[in-house]
Design a protein around this motif. Sequence first.
Motif, PDB file in Angstrom:
ATOM      1  N   ASP A  19       0.923  -1.396   0.108  1.00  0.00           N
ATOM      2  CA  ASP A  19      -0.016  -0.084   0.006  1.00  0.00           C
ATOM      3  C   ASP A  19       1.045   1.297   0.011  1.00  0.00           C
ATOM      4  OD1 ASP A  19      -2.300  -1.180  -0.005  1.00  0.00           O
ATOM      5  OD2 ASP A  19      -2.646  -1.419   2.296  1.00  0.00           O
ATOM      6  N   ASN A  20       2.123   1.025  -0.313  1.00  0.00           N
ATOM      7  CA  ASN A  20       3.101   2.277  -0.189  1.00  0.00           C
ATOM      8  C   ASN A  20       3.273   3.026  -1.553  1.00  0.00           C
ATOM      9  OD1 ASN A  20       5.156   3.872   0.789  1.00  0.00           O
ATOM     10  ND2 ASN A  20       6.764   2.363   0.552  1.00  0.00           N
ATOM     11  N   SER A  21       2.798   4.057  -1.513  1.00  0.00           N
ATOM     12  CA  SER A  21       3.168   5.218  -2.652  1.00  0.00           C
ATOM     13  C   SER A  21       3.901   6.294  -2.146  1.00  0.00           C
ATOM     14  CB  SER A  21       1.595   5.446  -3.188  1.00  0.00           C
ATOM     15  OG  SER A  21       0.840   6.173  -2.355  1.00  0.00           O
ATOM     16  N   PRO A  22       5.322   6.434  -1.930  1.00  0.00           N
ATOM     17  CA  PRO A  22       5.846   7.485  -1.290  1.00  0.00           C
ATOM     18  C   PRO A  22       5.985   8.504  -1.783  1.00  0.00           C
ATOM     19  CG  PRO A  22       7.389   5.729  -2.157  1.00  0.00           C
ATOM     20  CD  PRO A  22       6.052   5.424  -2.310  1.00  0.00           C
ATOM     21  N   LEU A  23       6.004   9.919  -1.089  1.00  0.00           N
ATOM     22  CA  LEU A  23       6.351  11.039  -1.556  1.00  0.00           C
ATOM     23  C   LEU A  23       7.784  11.223  -1.826  1.00  0.00           C
ATOM     24  CD1 LEU A  23       5.440  14.219  -1.956  1.00  0.00           C
ATOM     25  CD2 LEU A  23       5.787  14.383   0.606  1.00  0.00           C
ATOM     26  N   ILE A  24       8.273  11.521  -2.923  1.00  0.00           N
ATOM     27  CA  ILE A  24       9.606  11.479  -3.471  1.00  0.00           C
ATOM     28  C   ILE A  24      10.087  13.072  -3.498  1.00  0.00           C
ATOM     29  CG2 ILE A  24      11.117  10.819  -5.381  1.00  0.00           C
ATOM     30  CD1 ILE A  24      10.057   8.441  -3.913  1.00  0.00           C
ATOM     31  N   ARG A  42       8.024  10.466   2.904  1.00  0.00           N
ATOM     32  CA  ARG A  42       7.086  10.457   3.428  1.00  0.00           C
ATOM     33  C   ARG A  42       6.381   9.103   2.689  1.00  0.00           C
ATOM     34  NH1 ARG A  42       9.447  13.439   5.739  1.00  0.00           N
ATOM     35  NH2 ARG A  42       8.637  15.330   6.940  1.00  0.00           N
ATOM     36  N   PRO A  43       5.356   8.468   3.742  1.00  0.00           N
ATOM     37  CA  PRO A  43       4.964   7.007   3.306  1.00  0.00           C
ATOM     38  C   PRO A  43       3.525   7.375   2.259  1.00  0.00           C
ATOM     39  CG  PRO A  43       4.229   7.533   5.352  1.00  0.00           C
ATOM     40  CD  PRO A  43       5.127   8.477   5.034  1.00  0.00           C
ATOM     41  N   SER A  44       3.152   8.196   2.029  1.00  0.00           N
ATOM     42  CA  SER A  44       2.030   8.689   1.021  1.00  0.00           C
ATOM     43  C   SER A  44       2.221  10.043   0.262  1.00  0.00           C
ATOM     44  CB  SER A  44       0.769   8.493   1.566  1.00  0.00           C
ATOM     45  OG  SER A  44       0.488   9.545   2.645  1.00  0.00           O
ATOM     46  N   SER A  45       1.733   9.912  -0.798  1.00  0.00           N
ATOM     47  CA  SER A  45       2.248  11.102  -1.902  1.00  0.00           C
ATOM     48  C   SER A  45       1.147  11.545  -2.674  1.00  0.00           C
ATOM     49  CB  SER A  45       3.166  10.561  -2.780  1.00  0.00           C
ATOM     50  OG  SER A  45       2.643   9.616  -3.601  1.00  0.00           O
ATOM     51  N   VAL A  46      -0.006  11.235  -2.222  1.00  0.00           N
ATOM     52  CA  VAL A  46      -1.326  11.809  -3.274  1.00  0.00           C
ATOM     53  C   VAL A  46      -1.344  13.381  -3.061  1.00  0.00           C
ATOM     54  CG1 VAL A  46      -3.812  11.918  -3.541  1.00  0.00           C
ATOM     55  CG2 VAL A  46      -2.761   9.846  -2.941  1.00  0.00           C
ATOM     56  N   ARG A  60       4.212  21.898   1.792  1.00  0.00           N
ATOM     57  CA  ARG A  60       3.535  20.752   0.913  1.00  0.00           C
ATOM     58  C   ARG A  60       2.733  19.764   1.797  1.00  0.00           C
ATOM     59  NH1 ARG A  60       5.759  23.261  -2.144  1.00  0.00           N
ATOM     60  NH2 ARG A  60       6.537  22.673  -4.352  1.00  0.00           N
ATOM     61  N   MET A  61       1.389  19.763   1.055  1.00  0.00           N
ATOM     62  CA  MET A  61       0.497  18.831   1.871  1.00  0.00           C
ATOM     63  C   MET A  61       0.953  17.378   0.930  1.00  0.00           C
ATOM     64  SD  MET A  61      -3.147  20.760   1.343  1.00  0.00           S
ATOM     65  CE  MET A  61      -3.880  19.618   1.871  1.00  0.00           C
ATOM     66  N   TYR A  62       0.537  16.276   1.710  1.00  0.00           N
ATOM     67  CA  TYR A  62       0.603  15.117   1.305  1.00  0.00           C
ATOM     68  C   TYR A  62      -0.581  14.144   1.917  1.00  0.00           C
ATOM     69  CZ  TYR A  62       3.378  14.033   5.440  1.00  0.00           C
ATOM     70  OH  TYR A  62       3.630  13.880   6.767  1.00  0.00           O
ATOM     71  N   SER A  91     -10.206  11.030   2.819  1.00  0.00           N
ATOM     72  CA  SER A  91     -10.181  12.338   2.126  1.00  0.00           C
ATOM     73  C   SER A  91      -9.779  11.984   0.724  1.00  0.00           C
ATOM     74  CB  SER A  91      -8.857  13.437   2.776  1.00  0.00           C
ATOM     75  OG  SER A  91      -8.913  14.542   2.109  1.00  0.00           O
ATOM     76  N   CYS A  92     -10.302  12.974  -0.075  1.00  0.00           N
ATOM     77  CA  CYS A  92     -10.064  12.611  -1.546  1.00  0.00           C
ATOM     78  C   CYS A  92      -8.798  13.191  -1.944  1.00  0.00           C
ATOM     79  CB  CYS A  92     -11.321  13.498  -2.471  1.00  0.00           C
ATOM     80  SG  CYS A  92     -11.171  15.176  -2.270  1.00  0.00           S
ATOM     81  N   ALA A  93      -8.198  14.106  -1.049  1.00  0.00           N
ATOM     82  CA  ALA A  93      -6.695  14.540  -1.283  1.00  0.00           C
ATOM     83  C   ALA A  93      -6.557  15.508  -2.512  1.00  0.00           C
ATOM     84  CB  ALA A  93      -5.739  13.208  -1.295  1.00  0.00           C
ATOM     85  N   ASN A  94      -7.779  15.692  -2.958  1.00  0.00           N
ATOM     86  CA  ASN A  94      -7.691  16.793  -4.142  1.00  0.00           C
ATOM     87  C   ASN A  94      -7.721  18.135  -3.434  1.00  0.00           C
ATOM     88  OD1 ASN A  94      -7.422  14.926  -5.973  1.00  0.00           O
ATOM     89  ND2 ASN A  94      -9.635  14.579  -6.195  1.00  0.00           N
ATOM     90  N   SER A  95      -6.746  18.805  -2.663  1.00  0.00           N
ATOM     91  CA  SER A  95      -6.832  19.713  -1.911  1.00  0.00           C
ATOM     92  C   SER A  95      -6.023  20.652  -2.561  1.00  0.00           C
ATOM     93  CB  SER A  95      -5.966  19.485  -0.548  1.00  0.00           C
ATOM     94  OG  SER A  95      -6.522  18.237  -0.005  1.00  0.00           O
ATOM     95  N   CYS A  96      -5.990  22.249  -2.112  1.00  0.00           N
ATOM     96  CA  CYS A  96      -5.271  23.125  -2.575  1.00  0.00           C
ATOM     97  C   CYS A  96      -4.742  24.182  -1.458  1.00  0.00           C
ATOM     98  CB  CYS A  96      -6.095  24.016  -3.828  1.00  0.00           C
ATOM     99  SG  CYS A  96      -7.749  24.614  -2.977  1.00  0.00           S
TER     100      CYS A  96
END
Length: 134
Positions: A19-24, A42-46, A60-62, A91-96
């Motif tokens: 389930d890992n999609s890291p922030l690079i 970070r472990p998530s990157s959406v 940065r948000m993630y 959260s849909c993570a479509n933030s601004c």
Amino acid sequence: MPKGNWVALLRTTKTKGTDNSPLIVTRSYDQGRTWTTPEAIRPSSVNPVGGLLPNGIAFRMYGRPGQYMTFCADGEGKEWGNDVTLTTGGSCANSCTYVTGPDSFVVVYSDYEYRDTQGRQRKAVIARRIVVER
């Protein structure tokens, strides 16, 4: 960044079987011609949206699940920290974000586990002003 280099924080897809999609993060010191080896911070990157405040602090948000913020004050984009949790739930993570002053910005994000004044859980869109000082 304040020291003249460029920084990219990138969304990744899930690593096969996890389930890992890291922030690079990666940096360029020659106006984008070459980039440092990407590293997971970070472990998530959406939707890693954010900006650079006039006071020199980058943000940065993630997330997903949840929405989080991380900050960098080193001028190069190497040291990210002082993370803030906006929501740990869905959260849909479509933030601004929108910079509003030398040390502040507004962030808008969704929170699927928000509790209203009667304590009922419902989906909500939240807008918060965040002040970041050195």
